[in-house]
Structure formats: structure tokens, C-alpha cells
Design a protein around this motif. Sequence first.
Motif, PDB file in Angstrom:
ATOM      1  N   LEU A 118       0.859  -1.182   0.000  1.00 10.94           N
ATOM      2  CA  LEU A 118       0.000   0.000   0.000  1.00 10.94           C
ATOM      3  C   LEU A 118       0.895   1.232   0.000  1.00 10.94           C
ATOM      4  CD1 LEU A 118      -2.442  -1.116   2.839  1.00 10.94           C
ATOM      5  CD2 LEU A 118      -3.125  -0.794   0.454  1.00 10.94           C
ATOM      6  N   GLN A 119       0.542   2.227  -0.798  1.00 12.78           N
ATOM      7  CA  GLN A 119       1.301   3.479  -0.740  1.00 12.78           C
ATOM      8  C   GLN A 119       0.416   4.664  -1.088  1.00 12.78           C
ATOM      9  OE1 GLN A 119       4.727   4.883  -3.347  1.00 12.78           O
ATOM     10  NE2 GLN A 119       5.820   4.327  -1.474  1.00 12.78           N
ATOM     11  N   TRP A 120       0.546   5.710  -0.255  1.00 10.51           N
ATOM     12  CA  TRP A 120      -0.209   6.937  -0.450  1.00 10.51           C
ATOM     13  C   TRP A 120       0.413   7.792  -1.541  1.00 10.51           C
ATOM     14  CZ3 TRP A 120      -4.803   8.113   1.637  1.00 10.51           C
ATOM     15  CH2 TRP A 120      -5.205   7.413   2.795  1.00 10.51           C
ATOM     16  N   HIS A 121      -0.440   8.510  -2.259  1.00  7.85           N
ATOM     17  CA  HIS A 121       0.023   9.580  -3.134  1.00  7.85           C
ATOM     18  C   HIS A 121       0.721  10.624  -2.264  1.00  7.85           C
ATOM     19  CE1 HIS A 121      -0.232  13.112  -5.779  1.00  7.85           C
ATOM     20  NE2 HIS A 121      -0.358  12.257  -6.774  1.00  7.85           N
ATOM     21  N   PRO A 122       1.742  11.332  -2.775  1.00  7.42           N
ATOM     22  CA  PRO A 122       2.501  12.276  -1.936  1.00  7.42           C
ATOM     23  C   PRO A 122       1.664  13.320  -1.221  1.00  7.42           C
ATOM     24  CG  PRO A 122       3.692  11.879  -3.972  1.00  7.42           C
ATOM     25  CD  PRO A 122       2.387  11.164  -4.103  1.00  7.42           C
ATOM     26  N   ILE A 123       0.516  13.721  -1.768  1.00  4.20           N
ATOM     27  CA  ILE A 123      -0.303  14.716  -1.075  1.00  4.20           C
ATOM     28  C   ILE A 123      -1.476  14.086  -0.339  1.00  4.20           C
ATOM     29  CG2 ILE A 123       0.345  16.637  -2.547  1.00  4.20           C
ATOM     30  CD1 ILE A 123      -2.247  16.312  -4.056  1.00  4.20           C
ATOM     31  N   GLY A 124      -1.578  12.756  -0.360  1.00  7.87           N
ATOM     32  CA  GLY A 124      -2.492  12.065   0.522  1.00  7.87           C
ATOM     33  C   GLY A 124      -3.944  11.989   0.117  1.00  7.87           C
ATOM     34  N   HIS A 125      -4.283  12.359  -1.124  1.00  5.20           N
ATOM     35  CA  HIS A 125      -5.689  12.300  -1.521  1.00  5.20           C
ATOM     36  C   HIS A 125      -6.061  10.950  -2.128  1.00  5.20           C
ATOM     37  CE1 HIS A 125      -3.774  12.954  -5.370  1.00  5.20           C
ATOM     38  NE2 HIS A 125      -4.919  12.772  -5.997  1.00  5.20           N
ATOM     39  N   MET A 126      -5.061  10.104  -2.379  1.00  2.00           N
ATOM     40  CA  MET A 126      -5.311   8.838  -3.047  1.00  2.00           C
ATOM     41  C   MET A 126      -4.300   7.805  -2.557  1.00  2.00           C
ATOM     42  SD  MET A 126      -5.746   8.181  -7.159  1.00  2.00           S
ATOM     43  CE  MET A 126      -4.273   9.127  -7.547  1.00  2.00           C
ATOM     44  N   ILE A 127      -4.728   6.548  -2.496  1.00  2.00           N
ATOM     45  CA  ILE A 127      -3.835   5.463  -2.102  1.00  2.00           C
ATOM     46  C   ILE A 127      -3.900   4.368  -3.154  1.00  2.00           C
ATOM     47  CG2 ILE A 127      -5.559   4.219  -0.732  1.00  2.00           C
ATOM     48  CD1 ILE A 127      -3.282   3.590   1.268  1.00  2.00           C
ATOM     49  N   CYS A 128      -2.780   3.684  -3.324  1.00  2.00           N
ATOM     50  CA  CYS A 128      -2.698   2.602  -4.304  1.00  2.00           C
ATOM     51  C   CYS A 128      -2.397   1.298  -3.588  1.00  2.00           C
ATOM     52  CB  CYS A 128      -1.607   2.906  -5.329  1.00  2.00           C
ATOM     53  SG  CYS A 128      -1.388   1.616  -6.563  1.00  2.00           S
ATOM     54  N   SER A 129      -2.981   0.205  -4.071  1.00  2.99           N
ATOM     55  CA  SER A 129      -2.754  -1.116  -3.487  1.00  2.99           C
ATOM     56  C   SER A 129      -2.327  -2.094  -4.581  1.00  2.99           C
ATOM     57  CB  SER A 129      -4.020  -1.628  -2.795  1.00  2.99           C
ATOM     58  OG  SER A 129      -5.110  -1.693  -3.706  1.00  2.99           O
ATOM     59  N   GLY A 130      -1.370  -2.931  -4.250  1.00  3.01           N
ATOM     60  CA  GLY A 130      -0.921  -3.986  -5.148  1.00  3.01           C
ATOM     61  C   GLY A 130      -1.188  -5.338  -4.525  1.00  3.01           C
ATOM     62  N   SER A 131      -1.649  -6.294  -5.329  1.00  4.29           N
ATOM     63  CA  SER A 131      -2.144  -7.540  -4.753  1.00  4.29           C
ATOM     64  C   SER A 131      -1.706  -8.764  -5.536  1.00  4.29           C
ATOM     65  CB  SER A 131      -3.681  -7.493  -4.688  1.00  4.29           C
ATOM     66  OG  SER A 131      -4.226  -8.739  -4.352  1.00  4.29           O
ATOM     67  N   ASN A 132      -1.896  -9.901  -4.883  1.00  6.87           N
ATOM     68  CA  ASN A 132      -1.625 -11.180  -5.519  1.00  6.87           C
ATOM     69  C   ASN A 132      -2.638 -11.520  -6.608  1.00  6.87           C
ATOM     70  OD1 ASN A 132       0.288 -13.624  -4.926  1.00  6.87           O
ATOM     71  ND2 ASN A 132      -1.715 -14.564  -5.312  1.00  6.87           N
ATOM     72  N   ASP A 133      -3.747 -10.762  -6.674  1.00  7.76           N
ATOM     73  CA  ASP A 133      -4.736 -11.008  -7.736  1.00  7.76           C
ATOM     74  C   ASP A 133      -4.333 -10.384  -9.062  1.00  7.76           C
ATOM     75  OD1 ASP A 133      -5.172  -8.329  -7.394  1.00  7.76           O
ATOM     76  OD2 ASP A 133      -7.294  -8.496  -6.857  1.00  7.76           O
ATOM     77  N   ARG A 134      -3.074  -9.876  -9.139  1.00  5.74           N
ATOM     78  CA  ARG A 134      -2.468  -9.341 -10.365  1.00  5.74           C
ATOM     79  C   ARG A 134      -2.979  -7.954 -10.733  1.00  5.74           C
ATOM     80  NH1 ARG A 134      -2.458 -14.750 -14.296  1.00  5.74           N
ATOM     81  NH2 ARG A 134      -1.529 -16.165 -12.758  1.00  5.74           N
ATOM     82  N   THR A 135      -3.660  -7.287  -9.845  1.00  4.30           N
ATOM     83  CA  THR A 135      -4.183  -5.962 -10.141  1.00  4.30           C
ATOM     84  C   THR A 135      -3.528  -4.905  -9.257  1.00  4.30           C
ATOM     85  OG1 THR A 135      -6.006  -6.124  -8.556  1.00  4.30           O
ATOM     86  CG2 THR A 135      -6.421  -6.922 -10.803  1.00  4.30           C
ATOM     87  N   THR A 136      -3.501  -3.690  -9.800  1.00  8.28           N
ATOM     88  CA  THR A 136      -3.117  -2.496  -9.060  1.00  8.28           C
ATOM     89  C   THR A 136      -4.359  -1.618  -8.983  1.00  8.28           C
ATOM     90  OG1 THR A 136      -0.864  -2.609  -9.954  1.00  8.28           O
ATOM     91  CG2 THR A 136      -1.560  -0.527  -8.971  1.00  8.28           C
ATOM     92  N   LYS A 137      -4.797  -1.280  -7.771  1.00  9.38           N
ATOM     93  CA  LYS A 137      -6.034  -0.528  -7.620  1.00  9.38           C
ATOM     94  C   LYS A 137      -5.770   0.823  -6.964  1.00  9.38           C
ATOM     95  CE  LYS A 137      -9.250  -4.428  -7.616  1.00  9.38           C
ATOM     96  NZ  LYS A 137     -10.407  -5.070  -6.968  1.00  9.38           N
TER      97      LYS A 137
END
Length: 401
Positions: free
Chosen positions: A314-333
Motif C-alpha cells: 500500500l502506498q499513499w500519493h505524496p499529497i495524501g488524496h489517493m492510495i494505491c494497493s498492489g495484490s496477488n490477484d495481479r491488479t493495481t487498484k
Amino acid sequence: MAPVDYTGSVVRYTQNRKWSSSDPLPAAACSDNPFAAQFVHSCTNYRARASSINRVLWTPSGRRLITGSQNGEFTLWNGHSFNRELRIQAHDHAIRSMAWSFDDEDWISGDDGGTIRYWKSNMNNVLVNESAHHESVRDLSFCRSNLKFCSCSDDTTVKIWDFGRCQQEQTLTGHGWNVKSVDWHPTNSLIASGGKDSVVKLWDARSRRELCSFYDHKNWVHSVKWNPNGNWLLTASKDHVIKLYDLRAMKELKSFRGHQNQVTALAWHPLFEDYFVSGSSDGSIFHWLVGHVTPQVEIPNAHTNSYNNSVWDLQWHPIGHMICSGSNDRTTKFWCRTGDKSKISQNQSIGNQNSAFARHMNSNFPFPFPFHGPPTIATRDQGTIGSGGVGTIIPGVGIAV
């Protein structure tokens, strides 16, 4: 007329500005709901070799996102349109770790073969250290000065490297099994590590001494993360529990329980010091606040897969309005804040039910969202830590080093 890309300027301004009650962030970011729980987009590499996403990493400007996959590929995604811009075969083995330097010019990555690669911001590989570790490089972290960084590995060691000379300086030994996570303190020469031996250790990077060990977890420690205030250390474990340690007292401050499976990923918010997000091996993502014993937002099926749903990063966008998740299901959300309060459940509300940021009115920590009148302090029954009944202040909130 071509659109103007203002993201880099917004990120730099947000990081350097003086706080004001009239905040210039977009209206959607200034809503009554600060939790980034609204699904935005899902990105997948549609090809025969598509594999799990082990790491996600925003560029310092926030314009793009880099993902590292099980098949050794880097994929560069546009942070606005979410289109794929570049895909390269970066490693010969599965990518396990990535980290930017604090000067925003260089970054490093590690893989299952024990290799650490050095990269420039334009994705050019400038150096390869194929013998950095004997086994998988699980995590990487820079010190604030950018002169050094640390790495941890399944070979049970934590190593400190001179970044400029690309040389190993020290090897820290003491873990009894694979070391899964490492994080350099935001201001001091202090390193935290956790591993399969269920132990969290603190190290002095200068003297190479082990300063302290915490034995509170009952299973593997998947992740350790320093809060930007420098006082708190957050740990996630296979025992389904997240623990918060206070560096000043050198003891556990609180345990957070709610996940039904092992907790695999953690991320502190870049602006709110008491707001963090966790991911689990069952594909769920929870949003938490220090001072509340229950998660403020629960996304039980953030990632779904018939075999393994694990949220690896999991990682936040630098200004904190959005977060990204990477998973074993092969998707980046991608997940962002929602501006429609009617869509937020009672458990997610930050009004009278859960006064999420009420404690900030007693602190000096910059608060990016405007207040209108004194907020209501949540009671213990509504999830606030402490036995004092109403509005127990948690040590560390508003005390940034």
C-alpha cells in the motif's frame, strides 16, 4: 488545447507550504470524509505472463506510479488517466522491494535473487549489485540524508550501505529467521526490523548495536513502519494484529484488532499523523485512527481472487488524496476520497459517531482540512483508547520531531 499537468507543482507546494485555515486543496479533498475508500480504477497487465503485484511506488511528483511484479517487470502507470506508459523487464527474479531516495533523483529495487539495482528517475538502470544478499531482498529504506540506505533479507541479516560509493558498510545480525521488513527512522540513525521469528528489533545504525527487541507478536512480522513524527512504530503480523509502539516509552502503546487474516501491508498517511491503512491476506483493506480501537472504514473485498487475495503493498500519493494497493490477484487498484457523505456508512462517519480528528484541536500538528466550530470528542464506547472515559489524548499526536 492540451491539458496542463500541475501535479508536480501541487505536490511541492503542499509539502513546503505554511498551514492556513483556508486550504487550497480541491473541494473533493476537503469534504467531511477524509478516508480514501472510494474505488477509482483497477490496472492489469493483460498478457500471458501477468503475475502478482508485489510492490507499488509513487514517483515523488505524484504524476506516475511504478509497480514491481512477480515476473521481474516494472510497469509505469499514469497517475491521472491510469494508462500504462512503460513496461520493462527490470529483474531476473521476482521484485520484492523498491524505495525512492529523499532527493527524488534516484531509487533502488531488490529481488528474490539477492540483487539490488540502482535507478535514475528516468528509469535508467545505472548499477547492479548481484551479490547484495544471499537470498531474497525483502525491503529497502533510505536514511533522511540520502547518504545511506538499509536492506533486509531472507538470509536473516539487515545490511547498511553507502549509497554514493555503492558499498556495504555494516551487517546487523540477531534475527533468528527471515527478515521481512525494515524501516529507517525519519530523523535519527535508528533502524527498525521485523521478521519470521516474530520479533521486532531496533538497531543503532552507527554503533551496529541492537538497542531493543519486542516479543509481543505471536507470529511472523510482515511490516514495520515509522510514523513521520518519529515517536511511533507500527507493526503488522501474521497473528492478525497491528501493534503501535511508543519510542519514548519503549513499549507497546496499543494493539489494533479487526482483520480476520494475517496483516501483510501498512501505510501511514503523509499528512495526518494518526491515520494509517492496513491490508490483509484475505484481500481486505482497513482504515484506522490512533485513538480508536475499531477500524473507521472496512473494505472487505478490496482485492478478490479464487486462490490468493493478499494485499502485498500500500502506498499513499505524496499529497495524501489517493492510495494505491498492489495484490496477488495481479491488479493495481487506486482509491480516493469520496465527496458524497451520504455514501459513507455510520462506522465511517467522522461526525458525532467517530470524531476522527477531534484531538487535533489540542495539538500543533498542521491540519490540512478546515474546522468549523469545536468538534465532538468520541467516547470510549465509540472507539477511543484509554480508560479516562472521554477524549483520551494519545501521546505523540501533534508532537512531531
